[in-house]
Motif scaffolding. Structure first.
Motif, PDB file in Angstrom:
ATOM      1  N   VAL A 160      -4.302   4.024 -10.303  1.00 12.34           N
ATOM      2  CA  VAL A 160      -4.098   2.736  -9.645  1.00 12.34           C
ATOM      3  C   VAL A 160      -4.284   1.604 -10.647  1.00 12.34           C
ATOM      4  O   VAL A 160      -4.518   0.474 -10.271  1.00 12.34           O
ATOM      5  N   PHE A 186       0.256   6.601  -6.783  1.00 10.30           N
ATOM      6  CA  PHE A 186      -0.867   7.515  -7.023  1.00 10.30           C
ATOM      7  C   PHE A 186      -0.406   8.962  -6.939  1.00 10.30           C
ATOM      8  O   PHE A 186      -0.885   9.833  -7.660  1.00 10.30           O
ATOM      9  N   ARG A 187       0.553   9.217  -6.027  1.00  7.85           N
ATOM     10  CA  ARG A 187       1.040  10.584  -5.894  1.00  7.85           C
ATOM     11  C   ARG A 187       1.766  11.027  -7.155  1.00  7.85           C
ATOM     12  O   ARG A 187       1.663  12.167  -7.574  1.00  7.85           O
ATOM     13  N   LEU A 213       0.835  -1.206   0.000  1.00  4.86           N
ATOM     14  CA  LEU A 213       0.000   0.000   0.000  1.00  4.86           C
ATOM     15  C   LEU A 213       0.865   1.249   0.000  1.00  4.86           C
ATOM     16  O   LEU A 213       0.454   2.284  -0.556  1.00  4.86           O
ATOM     17  N   GLY A 214       2.093   1.178   0.569  1.00  7.16           N
ATOM     18  CA  GLY A 214       3.017   2.306   0.443  1.00  7.16           C
ATOM     19  C   GLY A 214       3.358   2.551  -1.016  1.00  7.16           C
ATOM     20  O   GLY A 214       3.386   3.708  -1.477  1.00  7.16           O
ATOM     21  N   ILE A 215       3.577   1.463  -1.769  1.00 10.76           N
ATOM     22  CA  ILE A 215       3.862   1.602  -3.207  1.00 10.76           C
ATOM     23  C   ILE A 215       2.658   2.197  -3.918  1.00 10.76           C
ATOM     24  O   ILE A 215       2.799   3.071  -4.780  1.00 10.76           O
ATOM     25  N   VAL A 216       1.436   1.742  -3.558  1.00 11.79           N
ATOM     26  CA  VAL A 216       0.225   2.276  -4.200  1.00 11.79           C
ATOM     27  C   VAL A 216       0.127   3.778  -3.946  1.00 11.79           C
ATOM     28  O   VAL A 216      -0.167   4.554  -4.861  1.00 11.79           O
ATOM     29  N   ILE A 217       0.388   4.194  -2.701  1.00 13.05           N
ATOM     30  CA  ILE A 217       0.270   5.620  -2.379  1.00 13.05           C
ATOM     31  C   ILE A 217       1.283   6.432  -3.168  1.00 13.05           C
ATOM     32  O   ILE A 217       0.950   7.467  -3.763  1.00 13.05           O
ATOM     33  N   SER A 218       2.550   5.976  -3.221  1.00 16.13           N
ATOM     34  CA  SER A 218       3.536   6.790  -3.923  1.00 16.13           C
ATOM     35  C   SER A 218       3.287   6.750  -5.428  1.00 16.13           C
ATOM     36  O   SER A 218       3.531   7.742  -6.122  1.00 16.13           O
TER      37      SER A 218
END
Lengths: 100, 164
Positions: A90, A84-85, A77-82
């Motif tokens: 996604v 998306f940033r 989920l850290g990878i997903v957040i960065s």
């Protein structure tokens, strides 16, 4: 007493659903959830075989799998957040920079 | 009684998993159906005499991991037109074929392959026995997981933080 064969069959069914979801969906979060589902199916198989065998090694192994799943979700989920940033998406099809 | 309960919870688990995978429109609903699957699996663990694992399943999976998913979905604030569609026909076919292949292999191997379940004591799978196994026979593996958790924690913070 729960029939062990049926618990193993349920585990196989859940693993199948998770595998199909991980391969057929494009939403990165849903793919991560499908991987969680597959890990859970494996846990169910471990618990069922542990009951069949009458030993506790399977339970210890399930605890380790739970720890690995928690670590995997945190990093994923850290990878997903960065992602998306940086890319505002996604969708795994939009992230094909390292693919041939 | 426990066999009936097993089938009820198995049906709940499969229904939750299917609605998680098939729900293309709404990721929050998908995560909530995953909670249903996790809780049903926790109940099945209890039916299989794995009491401690059942408790931990509900605490960690339904209580922490899926909540983490929900946090991220809401943090990203995905609008419906941003949801990626499901894959095209080829991707769907590959997914379903791989799943059906695994299931067919399972169903052909499984019947009649297992011996009778061993007789176990009253407190099999409770805190005492699992704790003894975990902290006596497998204490090295238990300690090594702390390294894994530390690495994952540092990695998640570095990945998700804007400026280190």
């Amino acid at each position: 007493m729960v029939p062990i064969e049926h618990a193993i069959a349920l585990s196989g069914l859940l693993f199948t659903i998770g595998l199909a979801g991980a391969l057929a969906r494009r939403n990165l979060i849903v793919i991560l959830m499908s991987i969680e589902l597959m890990l859970n199916a494996v846990n169910l198989a471990l618990v069922a075989f542990s009951r069949l065998h009458g030993g506790l090694e399977g339970h210890v192994f399930v605890l380790m799998v739970i720890v690995v799943a928690a670590a995997e979700v945190a990093v994923g989920l850290g990878i997903v957040i960065s992602l998306f940033r940086n890319r505002e998406t996604v969708d795994v099809e939009d992230v094909s920079l390292l693919r041939w | 009684m426990s066999v009936t309960l097993f089938y009820v919870f198995a049906a709940i688990a499969v229904a939750g998993a299917l609605s998680m995978v098939l729900n293309v429109r709404n990721t929050v609903a998908g995560a909530l159906s995953l909670v249903g699957t996790m809780v049903a699996l926790g109940a099945i663990y209890v039916l299989l005499d794995a009491y401690l694992i059942g408790v931990l399943q509900i605490l960690i999976y339904a209580g922490a991991i899926v909540v983490l998913f929900l946090f991220v979905v809401m943090l990203l604030n995905l609008r419906e037109e941003r949801y990626p569609p499901a894959r095209g026909l080829i991707g769907k076919f590959v997914g379903v074929a791989a799943g059906a292949g695994v299931l067919a292999w399972f169903v052909t191997v499984l019947p009649g392959a297992l011996p009778e379940a061993a007789a176990v004591g009253e407190d099999f799978g409770g805190y005492r026995h699992v704790g003894l196994a975990l902290f006596r026979d497998y204490v090295l593996a238990f300690e090594v997981t702390s390294l894994l958790l530390l690495a994952a924690m540092v990695g998640a913070v570095i990945l998700a933080k804007r400026r280190i």
